[in-house]
Enzyme design. Sequence first.
Site, PDB file in Angstrom:
ATOM      1  N   CYS A  96       0.841  -1.195   0.000  1.00 52.88           N
ATOM      2  CA  CYS A  96       0.000   0.000   0.000  1.00 52.88           C
ATOM      3  C   CYS A  96       0.875   1.243   0.000  1.00 52.88           C
ATOM      4  O   CYS A  96       1.729   1.402   0.871  1.00 52.88           O
ATOM      5  CB  CYS A  96      -0.892  -0.058   1.245  1.00 52.88           C
ATOM      6  N   GLU A  97       0.668   2.119  -0.970  1.00 52.57           N
ATOM      7  CA  GLU A  97       1.544   3.288  -1.074  1.00 52.57           C
ATOM      8  C   GLU A  97       1.210   4.360  -0.036  1.00 52.57           C
ATOM      9  O   GLU A  97       1.981   5.282   0.166  1.00 52.57           O
ATOM     10  CB  GLU A  97       1.518   3.878  -2.488  1.00 52.57           C
ATOM     11  N   HIS A  98       0.065   4.225   0.617  1.00 52.90           N
ATOM     12  CA  HIS A  98      -0.271   5.204   1.656  1.00 52.90           C
ATOM     13  C   HIS A  98       0.429   4.915   2.975  1.00 52.90           C
ATOM     14  O   HIS A  98       0.639   5.810   3.784  1.00 52.90           O
ATOM     15  CB  HIS A  98      -1.794   5.235   1.899  1.00 52.90           C
ATOM     16  N   HIS A  99       0.716   3.646   3.244  1.00 50.80           N
ATOM     17  CA  HIS A  99       1.313   3.268   4.534  1.00 50.80           C
ATOM     18  C   HIS A  99       2.607   2.477   4.392  1.00 50.80           C
ATOM     19  O   HIS A  99       3.210   2.114   5.402  1.00 50.80           O
ATOM     20  CB  HIS A  99       0.323   2.430   5.344  1.00 50.80           C
ATOM     21  N   GLN A 138      -4.949  -0.828  -4.289  1.00 51.66           N
ATOM     22  CA  GLN A 138      -5.581  -2.035  -4.839  1.00 51.66           C
ATOM     23  C   GLN A 138      -6.387  -1.718  -6.097  1.00 51.66           C
ATOM     24  O   GLN A 138      -6.411  -2.491  -7.048  1.00 51.66           O
ATOM     25  CB  GLN A 138      -6.458  -2.691  -3.771  1.00 51.66           C
ATOM     26  N   HIS A 166      -5.641  -5.743   3.841  1.00 54.81           N
ATOM     27  CA  HIS A 166      -4.616  -4.701   3.962  1.00 54.81           C
ATOM     28  C   HIS A 166      -4.123  -4.654   5.404  1.00 54.81           C
ATOM     29  O   HIS A 166      -4.915  -4.399   6.306  1.00 54.81           O
ATOM     30  CB  HIS A 166      -5.203  -3.341   3.570  1.00 54.81           C
ATOM     31  N   CYS A 168      -2.489  -2.420   6.749  1.00 54.49           N
ATOM     32  CA  CYS A 168      -2.686  -1.085   7.333  1.00 54.49           C
ATOM     33  C   CYS A 168      -4.081  -0.968   7.952  1.00 54.49           C
ATOM     34  O   CYS A 168      -4.314  -0.100   8.788  1.00 54.49           O
ATOM     35  CB  CYS A 168      -2.447   0.016   6.301  1.00 54.49           C
TER      36      CYS A 168
HETATM   37 ZN   LIG Z   1      -2.723   1.528   3.558  1.00 55.22          ZN
END
Ligand SMILES: [Zn+2]
Length: 208
Positions: A96-99, A138, A166, A168
Amino acid sequence: MTTRFSKEHEAHIPSDGEPAPVDLELIAQGVRMILEGLGEDPERPGLQETPRRVAEMYAELTSGMREDAAQHVVPLPGDKHDEMVIVKDISIASMCEHHLAPFVGKCHIAYIPRDGRILGISKLARLAETFSRRLQLQERLTTDIANTLFEGLKPIGVMVVIEAAHTCMTLRGVRKVEAKTVTSAVLGGFRTDPRTRAEAMALITGKE
Ligand SMILES: [Zn+2]
């Protein structure tokens, strides 16, 4: 995989579309800073090798950023098949590129060949893997796989469904341990023909 070790941080020099190589030493420096930020001593015996290990792990988990996914979309020579093809349960592990936290799950790919062109099952799995091993969302992972297959194989229709958990989400915050995110991308004939789409979806989910 393109990797390099640098003694000092040098600026990445972009060259005609070539992906930037991984700078393992720069990642390791960042990991040392994370450890310090956590109040840890990066020099204590248990942690001395951690920055290097984490850097190598990130390089592996993002190896698809330095690969051309379209290279996997090569029709099988000589083979002709006109009925729907479904490959279920391709394992994927992405980040996941956010976390920068992993998400893992299954990818299902359905397509209707045009003029008999089909793709080897291992090529479909490699296509999913190349896009998975990138910093991803995703939703984008799902459409990347569908678009590349649609453009490269030129089938009548493509449908990609991904179910993933996920970390995260499952390891923190609301702690929905069982929560799965389902995304789909539908192109061509699957988009225009609800019956074909329903048939593919039933075969993917195992429900009639
Ligand atoms: Zn994430």
